[in-house]
Write a protein that holds these residues in place. Structure first.
Motif, PDB file in Angstrom:
ATOM      1  N   GLU A 296      -3.721  -4.151  -2.123  1.00 18.58           N
ATOM      2  CA  GLU A 296      -2.355  -4.663  -2.190  1.00 18.58           C
ATOM      3  C   GLU A 296      -2.265  -5.982  -2.941  1.00 18.58           C
ATOM      4  O   GLU A 296      -1.305  -6.219  -3.681  1.00 18.58           O
TER       5      GLU A 296
ATOM      6  N   SER B 213      -7.453   0.331   3.102  1.00 23.27           N
ATOM      7  CA  SER B 213      -7.084  -0.789   2.242  1.00 23.27           C
ATOM      8  C   SER B 213      -8.259  -1.740   2.159  1.00 23.27           C
ATOM      9  O   SER B 213      -9.116  -1.777   3.056  1.00 23.27           O
TER      10      SER B 213
ATOM     11  N   TYR C  86      -7.285   4.262  -1.827  1.00 22.20           N
ATOM     12  CA  TYR C  86      -7.744   2.928  -1.411  1.00 22.20           C
ATOM     13  C   TYR C  86      -6.786   1.890  -1.990  1.00 22.20           C
ATOM     14  O   TYR C  86      -6.703   1.723  -3.207  1.00 22.20           O
ATOM     15  N   ASN C  87      -6.054   1.221  -1.109  1.00 20.14           N
ATOM     16  CA  ASN C  87      -5.053   0.238  -1.536  1.00 20.14           C
ATOM     17  C   ASN C  87      -5.666  -1.144  -1.717  1.00 20.14           C
ATOM     18  O   ASN C  87      -6.340  -1.645  -0.816  1.00 20.14           O
TER      19      ASN C  87
ATOM     20  N   GLY D  47       0.840  -1.196   0.000  1.00 21.70           N
ATOM     21  CA  GLY D  47       0.000   0.000   0.000  1.00 21.70           C
ATOM     22  C   GLY D  47       0.871   1.240   0.000  1.00 21.70           C
ATOM     23  O   GLY D  47       2.069   1.166   0.311  1.00 21.70           O
TER      24      GLY D  47
END
Lengths: 178, 178
Positions: B107, B174, B104-105, A78
């Motif tokens: 990942e 996230s 907004y991650n 992230g």
């Protein structure tokens, strides 16, 4: 790209695929379209009392010039984690992120900088592998003429501005804004 | 990656290069290291009076579900320009960006969403090529159970929250935060 990473063919052409409106690298053998997209450069300006921590680059480009710890975001990461990692790699320092201070577009080289302000934990730092030296600077002492990248200058200026105003704003701009 | 895009060799291995700390795809023939980085998904939630504009996807993934207009940032493009383009492509609408509302991650799939709130110019829109339909929704009418992506749900919720509070904040999270 000289060869198709999918099938190995050298028949790579730049053309606008059907239903698209931009030139892409397309493989003439297997028809795979190879998209290319901008990279995120994540970073953080570590703050301690009335000072900020900068690093003098031990790597190209801009070897020997000063910078806000920043680098390419990695897959699986992230933006916040990337910023914290970069401070560790460049200054062997821990930070607690405060807020995202800048979104800085470098359209011509396909880079998007996302830089935070963070609190330097216990004011501790050393010299990371990618740095020649790391140093805390007051606003009056910033080496403005020896900065590596405009994105760093932009972020440092906005930090001192925000601090004077007592605000935490996201500042957005594109190269070559200082 | 089956073949090296630089030299065409099939000797691609995943290994940690000297001086690095992560596995990379490396060509055994020409030694090129092929880095891979997350992609930015730029978007904008168009607002008109007390409503927001959503689009029902005409493309996979999540065909038929509702979304905030968003898509991969292109090379040569700034984040703001990408967000404005996506609204045009998905809803044939013009927006004036107000502020960046979400980072907004995701990942695990190497995506970073950057979504703005924007004013829908003159309240006008149609149906873009990538949409089955586009529609203005009040908060009470949002089809929460038919949203394509968690990032959209996150952004829409934060928009109505910010509006109630009279603030314009950047919200960061996230996956799978809603």
């Amino acid at each position: 790209m000289n060869f198709c990473p999918h099938c190995g063919s050298a028949e790579i052409s730049k053309l606008i695929p059907a239903g698209d409106n931009r030139p892409r690298l397309v493989c003439g053998a297997c028809t795979t379209i190879h998209y290319r997209n901008p990279k995120i450069v994540a970073g953080c300006l570590p703050v301690w009392e009335d000072k900020v921590l900068l690093c003098r680059r031990a790597i190209e480009p801009c070897y020997g010039l000063w910078n806000v710890p920043s680098g390419y975001l990695e897959n699986g990461e992230g933006v916040e984690a990337g910023a914290i990692r970069e401070v560790w790699e460049e200054a062997a320092a821990k930070v607690e992120l405060t807020y995202l201070i800048s979104l800085y577009n470098l359209e011509k080289i396909n880079q998007i900088y996302l830089q935070f302000v963070g609190e330097l934990v216990e004011g501790k730092f050393a010299v990371g592998e990618e740095s020649l030296e790391c140093q805390l600077f007051t606003e009056a002492d910033i080496p403005w003429d020896e900065m590596a990248f405009t994105s760093s200058t932009f972020t440092i200026k906005r930090h001192f501005l925000d601090r004077r105003d007592g605000t935490q704003r996201l500042h957005r701009a594109s190269y070559p804004t200082l």
